[in-house]
Design a protein around this motif. Structure first.
Motif, PDB file in Angstrom:
ATOM      1  N   UNK A 155      35.050 -62.528 -40.965  1.00  0.00           N
ATOM      2  CA  UNK A 155      35.832 -62.470 -42.198  1.00  0.00           C
ATOM      3  C   UNK A 155      35.209 -63.299 -43.317  1.00  0.00           C
ATOM      4  N   UNK A 156      34.407 -64.304 -42.956  1.00  0.00           N
ATOM      5  CA  UNK A 156      33.939 -65.274 -43.945  1.00  0.00           C
ATOM      6  C   UNK A 156      32.440 -65.214 -44.227  1.00  0.00           C
ATOM      7  N   UNK A 157      31.666 -64.446 -43.443  1.00  0.00           N
ATOM      8  CA  UNK A 157      30.214 -64.441 -43.597  1.00  0.00           C
ATOM      9  C   UNK A 157      29.676 -63.022 -43.717  1.00  0.00           C
ATOM     10  N   UNK A 158      28.605 -62.872 -44.476  1.00  0.00           N
ATOM     11  CA  UNK A 158      27.997 -61.555 -44.659  1.00  0.00           C
ATOM     12  C   UNK A 158      27.207 -61.116 -43.437  1.00  0.00           C
ATOM     13  N   UNK A 159      26.647 -62.086 -42.696  1.00  0.00           N
ATOM     14  CA  UNK A 159      25.921 -61.762 -41.466  1.00  0.00           C
ATOM     15  C   UNK A 159      26.444 -62.650 -40.344  1.00  0.00           C
ATOM     16  N   UNK A 160      26.790 -62.024 -39.225  1.00  0.00           N
ATOM     17  CA  UNK A 160      27.238 -62.759 -38.041  1.00  0.00           C
ATOM     18  C   UNK A 160      26.384 -62.317 -36.855  1.00  0.00           C
ATOM     19  N   UNK A 161      25.860 -63.291 -36.132  1.00  0.00           N
ATOM     20  CA  UNK A 161      25.060 -63.036 -34.934  1.00  0.00           C
ATOM     21  C   UNK A 161      25.848 -63.568 -33.734  1.00  0.00           C
ATOM     22  N   UNK A 162      26.290 -62.670 -32.858  1.00  0.00           N
ATOM     23  CA  UNK A 162      27.152 -63.051 -31.735  1.00  0.00           C
ATOM     24  C   UNK A 162      26.417 -62.885 -30.417  1.00  0.00           C
ATOM     25  N   UNK A 163      26.378 -63.973 -29.652  1.00  0.00           N
ATOM     26  CA  UNK A 163      25.728 -63.984 -28.344  1.00  0.00           C
ATOM     27  C   UNK A 163      26.787 -64.263 -27.286  1.00  0.00           C
ATOM     28  N   UNK A 164      26.726 -63.540 -26.173  1.00  0.00           N
ATOM     29  CA  UNK A 164      27.681 -63.800 -25.109  1.00  0.00           C
ATOM     30  C   UNK A 164      27.534 -62.819 -23.968  1.00  0.00           C
ATOM     31  N   UNK A 165      28.129 -63.136 -22.811  1.00  0.00           N
ATOM     32  CA  UNK A 165      28.016 -62.261 -21.640  1.00  0.00           C
ATOM     33  C   UNK A 165      28.841 -60.990 -21.786  1.00  0.00           C
ATOM     34  N   UNK A 166      28.652 -60.088 -20.848  1.00  0.00           N
ATOM     35  CA  UNK A 166      29.396 -58.834 -20.843  1.00  0.00           C
ATOM     36  C   UNK A 166      30.890 -59.102 -20.767  1.00  0.00           C
TER      37      UNK A 166
END
Length: 256
Positions: free
Chosen positions: A66-77
């Protein structure tokens, strides 16, 4: 517009409704396209993150989008990386924040070779894109996805098809980003045009790249850590929302 019964026209009207208009039919079109896509929220725009997130990590992820133009999300299945990104994108499309939704994945084999699969190139890559369609169908019915795809309002494409494009006022999602190379990741991120948003998701524990090939996702984490407007989110096993056995399986592999 008055007298129009086309679902495609309704979507087009909804996507440009930020423009001033005195036509009496606009409100009716808004109500059609803003129908209840998510059962628990009626027709209102998503605002209360606590009603959507099922863990603290998911709440942070939603807030970041909601607050950023680019979000990079890392996480398990099973942590909802793709689902929540697609959900946020559909909501942005509904509300007229963007005019196009683009979902992409690298066509990287998980132990199999594309050449051994039947069909032409498009038929070969379709199985790699199926999880993105599955996420879309959680929020839009099949006819909606087909109509919006026919009008190129929604695109589901292999990563290779992104080269050379500039994407304005679009919500762009790259899934399975751990299987990109650094060159591909740079290419993807630089497709971003005016008033666009990007979400990148990946699980570094599920690499299908050739041995010795660095992951573009992990490389980007080193290179882009201080870029303003870009937010990194790391989800963990406590954020897994699939069958409870998935948590046990992920934890067992991490201990091995």
């Amino acid at each position: 517009m008055p007298g129009s019964t086309s679902a495609e026209d309704e979507l087009e009207d909804a996507l440009v409704r930020f423009q001033p208009s005195d036509e009496s039919g606009v409100d009716a079109h808004k109500s059609v396209i803003s129908q209840d896509l998510f059962e628990d929220e009626g027709t209102s725009h998503i605002k209360d993150i606590s009603k959507i997130a099922r863990s603290a990590g998911q709440a942070e992820y939603l807030q970041a989008m909601a607050e950023n133009d680019i979000v990079m999300a890392i996480g398990p299945a099973g942590t909802g990386k793709t689902y929540l990104a697609v959900r946020t994108a559909v909501e942005a499309l509904k509300s007229g924040q963007v005019r196009k939704l683009i979902l992409s994945r690298p066509a990287v084999e998980a132990g199999e070779k594309l050449g051994f699969l039947p069909g032409d190139f498009q038929q070969k890559v379709n199985p790699y894109l199926r999880p993105l369609y599955d996420a879309l169908h959680e929020m839009l019915d099949y006819d909606q996805v087909r109509r919006y795809s026919d009008r190129e309002i929604i695109e589901v494409v292999p990563l290779a098809y992104m080269r050379g494009r500039t994407l304005n006022q679009a919500f762009i999602i790259l899934d399975e980003a751990q299987n990109t190379t650094p060159v591909q990741m740079k290419m993807f991120l630089t497709r971003m045009g005016a008033r666009s948003r990007i979400v990148v998701t990946g699980d570094p524990t599920q690499l299908d790249l050739p041995k010795g090939q660095p992951s573009g996702l992990l490389h980007a984490r080193k290179v882009l850590g201080s870029v303003e407007g870009l937010k990194w989110i790391e989800l963990g096993t406590s954020d897994i929302v699939r069958n409870r056995l998935v948590t046990g399986i992920v934890n067992a592999y991490e201990r091995h």
